[in-house]
Design an enzyme around this catalytic site. Structure first.
Site, PDB file in Angstrom:
ATOM      1  N   GLU A 287       0.865  -1.186   0.227  1.00  0.00           N
ATOM      2  CA  GLU A 287       0.032   0.046  -0.058  1.00  0.00           C
ATOM      3  C   GLU A 287       0.895   1.241  -0.027  1.00  0.00           C
ATOM      4  OE1 GLU A 287      -3.203   0.033  -0.234  1.00  0.00           O
ATOM      5  OE2 GLU A 287      -3.836  -2.039   0.261  1.00  0.00           O
TER       6      GLU A 287
ATOM      7  N   CYS B 161      -2.716   9.236   2.575  1.00  0.00           N
ATOM      8  CA  CYS B 161      -2.363   8.690   1.007  1.00  0.00           C
ATOM      9  C   CYS B 161      -3.559   8.886   0.083  1.00  0.00           C
ATOM     10  CB  CYS B 161      -2.023   7.170   1.096  1.00  0.00           C
ATOM     11  SG  CYS B 161      -3.239   6.165   1.903  1.00  0.00           S
TER      12      CYS B 161
END
Ligand code: NAD
Length: 490
Positions: free
Chosen positions: A263, A297
């Site tokens: 990720e 993010c």
């Protein structure tokens, strides 16, 4: 054995937070150095945690190995009951944990409370998944035999997490690993170890058996993680962090052919089409930009706004972002807390200066606040020119870069002009228009007329250099499973 712990001075919790490493059934720190934990709101040292080396890392693998067989053999229903107990135990400590997160990461309390609920939810979701790891049974096309497929735990997992969501990024990995029947070693970010320490103590008290989850902190993650990834007993790496470190870890994982979930960084576009509801787009923009002070993010990094709405969008965004209260995360009035450290402030300053040098206009903020701690104000820069670094690098702070566009094709081309592909946001009153646009954006997740995508029940992850694999949902569980195929004639 020396045992260290920490208590938040103004917010003592139900137990003193252990600040050693959790290996097997005990927190331990014999002979280890210490890593200082800094409060980003003041720049002062909060406490320190034990600093593990390769020896302790391999002891954690031993502990995970010792617990692996019995945890894999624990009935799914029993695993589910332990996971749901973890959900309730974390929620019971929501307020205290939120204060802790806020103190060590700098984020606003409201963001921290939201993070605790999100973090706990992974335990509830995966408690429900633990009893639904369904296999498959088919007749082979030739009719000669049955094809039986069973999902088995992949084995010991190394879980490496970043500082921006110190609770949720840990539980998003621990919960599916445990549901699948894997044991694991968590390596939190150096900046925010305390939240992970507290969460692990909570879930230990809630019934997670010794050795099933281990924790090591280290000031030297390269060699320590390399040693773990070169131990043949370890079969899984789940990493959340920067694309740069992700690339290094993919190389490390290659030697033992370890299955990876990555990720990585994002650079989300936020597209506002000419038929969008401007007020709703502003609400969404505030959430997508300012959640976690922009240190997410999924944070909207590039705002592409149709030329017809552009000026009104910039004016309203400045008005709303200018009204956001900046201050220490633990102050209840704060809406935007401190950035994590000086390096983060330096990066934001560099990206803004580069954009301005290339012709952008600062409409709001744009200067680090002169006060102790690491504070950057909500900022809007308009007329950002092509080639500006802020369009290709995630700013990871409260800065919105706004760029006008002329038509749909240009908007999609601009949105896709990045090596990243995590999240994107689309605002349009017409779903007939927005859905095909969502399909054309190169990313793992699209929010339409919403400023938030994260959900424990949804597959979270990116395409291109934003990552590999998915977390959350049933997809996140399968990351910790191997499909075993058995050919049967009967
Ligand atoms: P980072 O990559 O610097 O660090 C992440 C983790 O990796 C930390 O625990 C760190 O100690 C460890 N690490 C660093 N070097 C290592 C090495 N050589 N070997 C092993 N481990 C190593 O990232 P960060 O600054 O903590 O977090 C911010 C980044 O994380 C941003 O790029 C953000 O987009 C990304 N992120 C992604 C997601 C997602 O779900 N895609 C979620 C949150 C954050």
């Amino acid at each position: 054995m020396t045992v260290h712990s920490f208590t938040l001075p103004d917010r003592p919790g139900p137990f003193a937070i252990p600040t050693d490493n959790l290996i097997g059934d005990a927190w331990q720190s014999n002979g280890m150095g210490r890593i200082d934990v800094i409060d980003p709101s003041s720049g002062s040292v909060l406490t320190s945690v034990a600093d593990a080396g390769v020896e302790e890392a391999l002891a954690a693998v031993d502990a995970a190995e010792a617990a692996a067989k019995s945890w894999a053999a624990t009935a799914p229903r029993k695993r589910a009951e332990i996971l749901v107990a973890c959900f309730h135990a974390i929620m019971a400590e929501q307020e205290w944990l939120a204060h802790l997160i806020s103190r060590e990461s700098g984020k606003a309390l409201s963001d921290a409370r939201g993070e605790v609920a999100y973090a706990a939810e992974f335990f509830r979701w995966y408690a429900e998944e633990a009893v639904r790891i369904n296999g498959e049974l088919n007749m082979s096309p030739s009719g000669a035999n049955r094809i039986m497929v069973q999902y088995q735990p992949i084995g010991i997992a190394l879980l490496i997490t970043p500082w921006n969501f110190p609770a949720a990024m840990a539980t998003r990995k621990i919960a599916p690993a445990l549901a699948a029947g894997c044991t694991c070693i968590l390596k939190p970010a150096e900046e925010t170890p305390l939240t992970a320490q507290a969460v692990l103590e909570i879930i230990r008290q809630a019934g997670v058996p010794a050795g099933v989850v281990n924790l090591i902190n280290t000031s030297d993650p390269g060699p320590v993680c390399r040693a773990i990834l070169h131990d043949p007993r370890v079969r899984k790496l789940s990493f959340t962090g920067s694309t740069e470190v992700g690339r290094i870890l993919l190389r490390e994982a290659a030697d033992q052919v370890i299955k990876t979930s990555m990720e990585l960084g994002g650079n989300a576009p936020f597209l506002v089409f000419d038929d969008a509801d401007l007020d709703e787009a502003i609400e969404g923009a505030l959430l997508a930009k300012m959640r976690n002070g922009g240190e997410a993010c999924t944070a909207a990094n590039r705002f592409y706004v149709h030329r017809r709405l552009h000026n009104a969008f910039v004016a309203k965004l400045c008005e709303r972002m200018g009204a956001i209260a900046v201050g220490p995360g633990a102050d209840p009035a704060t809406q935007c807390g401190a950035m994590i450290n000086q390096a983060s402030i330096d990066k934001i300053e560099r990206l803004v200066a580069d954009a301005v040098k290339r012709g952008a206009e600062v409409k709001l903020g744009g200067k680090t606040l002169a006060q102790p701690g690491y504070f950057y104000p909500p900022s809007v820069i308009a007329n950002v020119q092509p080639g500006s670094e802020i369009l290709s690098t995630e700013v990871f702070g409260p800065v919105a870069a706004v760029i006008p566009f002329e038509d749909e094709d240009q908007a999609i081309e601009l949105a896709n002009a990045t090596e990243h592909g995590l999240a994107a946001y689309v605002y349009s009153r017409s779903l007939e228009r927005a859905l095909p646009i969502a399909e054309r954006i190169d990313c793992g997740m699209v929010a339409i007329n919403r400023g938030l995508v994260s959900d424990a029940a949804a597959p979270f992850g990116g395409v291109k250099q934003s990552g590999l694999g998915r977390e959350g949902s049933h997809h996140g569980l399968l990351e910790y499973c191997e499909a075993k195929y058995i050919a049967v004639s009967w």
